[in-house]
Design a protein around this motif. Sequence first.
Motif, PDB file in Angstrom:
ATOM      1  N   ARG A 109      -7.462   0.361  -5.388  1.00  0.00           N
ATOM      2  CA  ARG A 109      -6.467  -0.712  -5.552  1.00  0.00           C
ATOM      3  C   ARG A 109      -6.070  -0.866  -7.004  1.00  0.00           C
ATOM      4  O   ARG A 109      -4.900  -0.996  -7.347  1.00  0.00           O
ATOM      5  N   GLU A 110      -7.064  -0.862  -7.910  1.00  0.00           N
ATOM      6  CA  GLU A 110      -6.770  -0.997  -9.332  1.00  0.00           C
ATOM      7  C   GLU A 110      -5.911   0.157  -9.827  1.00  0.00           C
ATOM      8  O   GLU A 110      -4.949  -0.049 -10.569  1.00  0.00           O
ATOM      9  N   LEU A 111      -6.248   1.357  -9.403  1.00  0.00           N
ATOM     10  CA  LEU A 111      -5.480   2.537  -9.811  1.00  0.00           C
ATOM     11  C   LEU A 111      -4.052   2.457  -9.306  1.00  0.00           C
ATOM     12  O   LEU A 111      -3.101   2.708 -10.056  1.00  0.00           O
ATOM     13  N   GLN A 112      -3.880   2.072  -8.058  1.00  0.00           N
ATOM     14  CA  GLN A 112      -2.545   1.977  -7.472  1.00  0.00           C
ATOM     15  C   GLN A 112      -1.701   0.929  -8.201  1.00  0.00           C
ATOM     16  O   GLN A 112      -0.544   1.186  -8.557  1.00  0.00           O
ATOM     17  N   CYS A 113      -2.270  -0.235  -8.448  1.00  0.00           N
ATOM     18  CA  CYS A 113      -1.533  -1.299  -9.144  1.00  0.00           C
ATOM     19  C   CYS A 113      -1.204  -0.891 -10.578  1.00  0.00           C
ATOM     20  O   CYS A 113      -0.093  -1.120 -11.053  1.00  0.00           O
ATOM     21  N   LEU A 114      -2.163  -0.263 -11.261  1.00  0.00           N
ATOM     22  CA  LEU A 114      -1.931   0.143 -12.641  1.00  0.00           C
ATOM     23  C   LEU A 114      -0.842   1.208 -12.734  1.00  0.00           C
ATOM     24  O   LEU A 114       0.022   1.152 -13.612  1.00  0.00           O
ATOM     25  N   LEU A 115      -0.855   2.172 -11.813  1.00  0.00           N
ATOM     26  CA  LEU A 115       0.186   3.207 -11.813  1.00  0.00           C
ATOM     27  C   LEU A 115       1.559   2.615 -11.544  1.00  0.00           C
ATOM     28  O   LEU A 115       2.539   2.952 -12.219  1.00  0.00           O
ATOM     29  N   MET A 116       1.640   1.724 -10.568  1.00  0.00           N
ATOM     30  CA  MET A 116       2.921   1.115 -10.251  1.00  0.00           C
ATOM     31  C   MET A 116       3.434   0.268 -11.403  1.00  0.00           C
ATOM     32  O   MET A 116       4.633   0.206 -11.659  1.00  0.00           O
ATOM     33  N   HIS A 117       2.517  -0.369 -12.110  1.00  0.00           N
ATOM     34  CA  HIS A 117       2.915  -1.236 -13.219  1.00  0.00           C
ATOM     35  C   HIS A 117       3.286  -0.426 -14.461  1.00  0.00           C
ATOM     36  O   HIS A 117       4.351  -0.642 -15.046  1.00  0.00           O
ATOM     37  N   LYS A 118       2.433   0.526 -14.870  1.00  0.00           N
ATOM     38  CA  LYS A 118       2.642   1.252 -16.114  1.00  0.00           C
ATOM     39  C   LYS A 118       3.607   2.433 -15.962  1.00  0.00           C
ATOM     40  O   LYS A 118       4.439   2.658 -16.829  1.00  0.00           O
ATOM     41  N   VAL A 119       3.489   3.185 -14.876  1.00  0.00           N
ATOM     42  CA  VAL A 119       4.303   4.394 -14.719  1.00  0.00           C
ATOM     43  C   VAL A 119       5.672   4.068 -14.139  1.00  0.00           C
ATOM     44  O   VAL A 119       6.701   4.526 -14.636  1.00  0.00           O
ATOM     45  N   GLN A 120       5.683   3.254 -13.085  1.00  0.00           N
ATOM     46  CA  GLN A 120       6.951   2.944 -12.425  1.00  0.00           C
ATOM     47  C   GLN A 120       7.616   1.700 -13.002  1.00  0.00           C
ATOM     48  O   GLN A 120       8.742   1.380 -12.638  1.00  0.00           O
ATOM     49  N   GLY A 121       6.903   0.969 -13.852  1.00  0.00           N
ATOM     50  CA  GLY A 121       7.485  -0.188 -14.518  1.00  0.00           C
ATOM     51  C   GLY A 121       7.721  -1.390 -13.630  1.00  0.00           C
ATOM     52  O   GLY A 121       8.576  -2.224 -13.930  1.00  0.00           O
ATOM     53  N   GLU A 122       6.983  -1.506 -12.561  1.00  0.00           N
ATOM     54  CA  GLU A 122       7.173  -2.632 -11.643  1.00  0.00           C
ATOM     55  C   GLU A 122       6.363  -3.845 -12.087  1.00  0.00           C
ATOM     56  O   GLU A 122       5.297  -3.710 -12.662  1.00  0.00           O
ATOM     57  N   GLY A 123       6.861  -5.000 -11.782  1.00  0.00           N
ATOM     58  CA  GLY A 123       6.167  -6.240 -12.081  1.00  0.00           C
ATOM     59  C   GLY A 123       5.199  -6.602 -10.964  1.00  0.00           C
ATOM     60  O   GLY A 123       5.242  -6.023  -9.869  1.00  0.00           O
ATOM     61  N   PRO A 124       4.334  -7.573 -11.214  1.00  0.00           N
ATOM     62  CA  PRO A 124       3.353  -7.974 -10.205  1.00  0.00           C
ATOM     63  C   PRO A 124       3.975  -8.394  -8.872  1.00  0.00           C
ATOM     64  O   PRO A 124       3.437  -8.070  -7.815  1.00  0.00           O
ATOM     65  N   SER A 125       5.099  -9.085  -8.892  1.00  0.00           N
ATOM     66  CA  SER A 125       5.696  -9.528  -7.628  1.00  0.00           C
ATOM     67  C   SER A 125       6.251  -8.333  -6.836  1.00  0.00           C
ATOM     68  O   SER A 125       6.141  -8.294  -5.607  1.00  0.00           O
ATOM     69  N   GLN A 126       6.822  -7.354  -7.533  1.00  0.00           N
ATOM     70  CA  GLN A 126       7.324  -6.155  -6.846  1.00  0.00           C
ATOM     71  C   GLN A 126       6.165  -5.357  -6.240  1.00  0.00           C
ATOM     72  O   GLN A 126       6.252  -4.878  -5.104  1.00  0.00           O
ATOM     73  N   ILE A 127       5.101  -5.225  -7.003  1.00  0.00           N
ATOM     74  CA  ILE A 127       3.925  -4.490  -6.505  1.00  0.00           C
ATOM     75  C   ILE A 127       3.349  -5.207  -5.298  1.00  0.00           C
ATOM     76  O   ILE A 127       3.016  -4.580  -4.285  1.00  0.00           O
ATOM     77  N   ALA A 128       3.254  -6.534  -5.373  1.00  0.00           N
ATOM     78  CA  ALA A 128       2.694  -7.319  -4.275  1.00  0.00           C
ATOM     79  C   ALA A 128       3.511  -7.138  -3.000  1.00  0.00           C
ATOM     80  O   ALA A 128       2.947  -6.963  -1.908  1.00  0.00           O
ATOM     81  N   SER A 129       4.826  -7.159  -3.118  1.00  0.00           N
ATOM     82  CA  SER A 129       5.643  -7.008  -1.911  1.00  0.00           C
ATOM     83  C   SER A 129       5.553  -5.589  -1.350  1.00  0.00           C
ATOM     84  O   SER A 129       5.523  -5.403  -0.132  1.00  0.00           O
ATOM     85  N   ARG A 130       5.485  -4.587  -2.215  1.00  0.00           N
ATOM     86  CA  ARG A 130       5.378  -3.206  -1.728  1.00  0.00           C
ATOM     87  C   ARG A 130       4.036  -2.919  -1.069  1.00  0.00           C
ATOM     88  O   ARG A 130       3.960  -2.192  -0.084  1.00  0.00           O
ATOM     89  N   LEU A 131       2.963  -3.504  -1.615  1.00  0.00           N
ATOM     90  CA  LEU A 131       1.625  -3.259  -1.071  1.00  0.00           C
ATOM     91  C   LEU A 131       1.219  -4.279  -0.013  1.00  0.00           C
ATOM     92  O   LEU A 131       0.153  -4.162   0.580  1.00  0.00           O
TER      93      LEU A 131
END
Length: 153
Positions: A109-131
């Motif tokens: 979970r940490e790896l997935q959130c970190l990749l989405m945040h740092k690599v794809q540039g998504e914010g916490p709300s975008q990550i939350a809705s996608r996951l």
Amino acid sequence: MTLEYLRNRKKMTAYQHRLTATDGADPSEVTRVNSMVAEMAWVIEWLRTGRQPGLSRGVDRHGAYRSNRHIILDEDLFPSLQEPPRANVSLTEEQRLEALAAIRLLSPRELQCLLMHKVQGEGPSQIASRLRISVNTVKSSLRRAKQKIPGAQ
């Protein structure tokens, strides 16, 4: 078995005291004996409690069912870590291996959130809705990942 360790630790502790009382004792011998006594105490504690000493929750709670520490990291997600360094990047082999080791410390979970945040540039709300998880879960996963990997700030 615990009794054997206790008896031998008592003998080693007596030897340790005799050794430290001697003025001309070899420092490497003192270090070796101190290490042996500490290791024996650690093993005795483990045998006595059935848990690894020094862990607050140990394997009982989280680590028993997680296998991500033993799987090979999917290096396709990190192509820069499997390629030789480019001209503008000075990454030694040791640094590359340290980076891979740091990434392996993360939970899935940490790896997935970190990749989405740092690599794809998504914010916490975008990550939350996608996951399909809460924003607070994303934020806490990112916080834990950044604590485990100091350079991820």
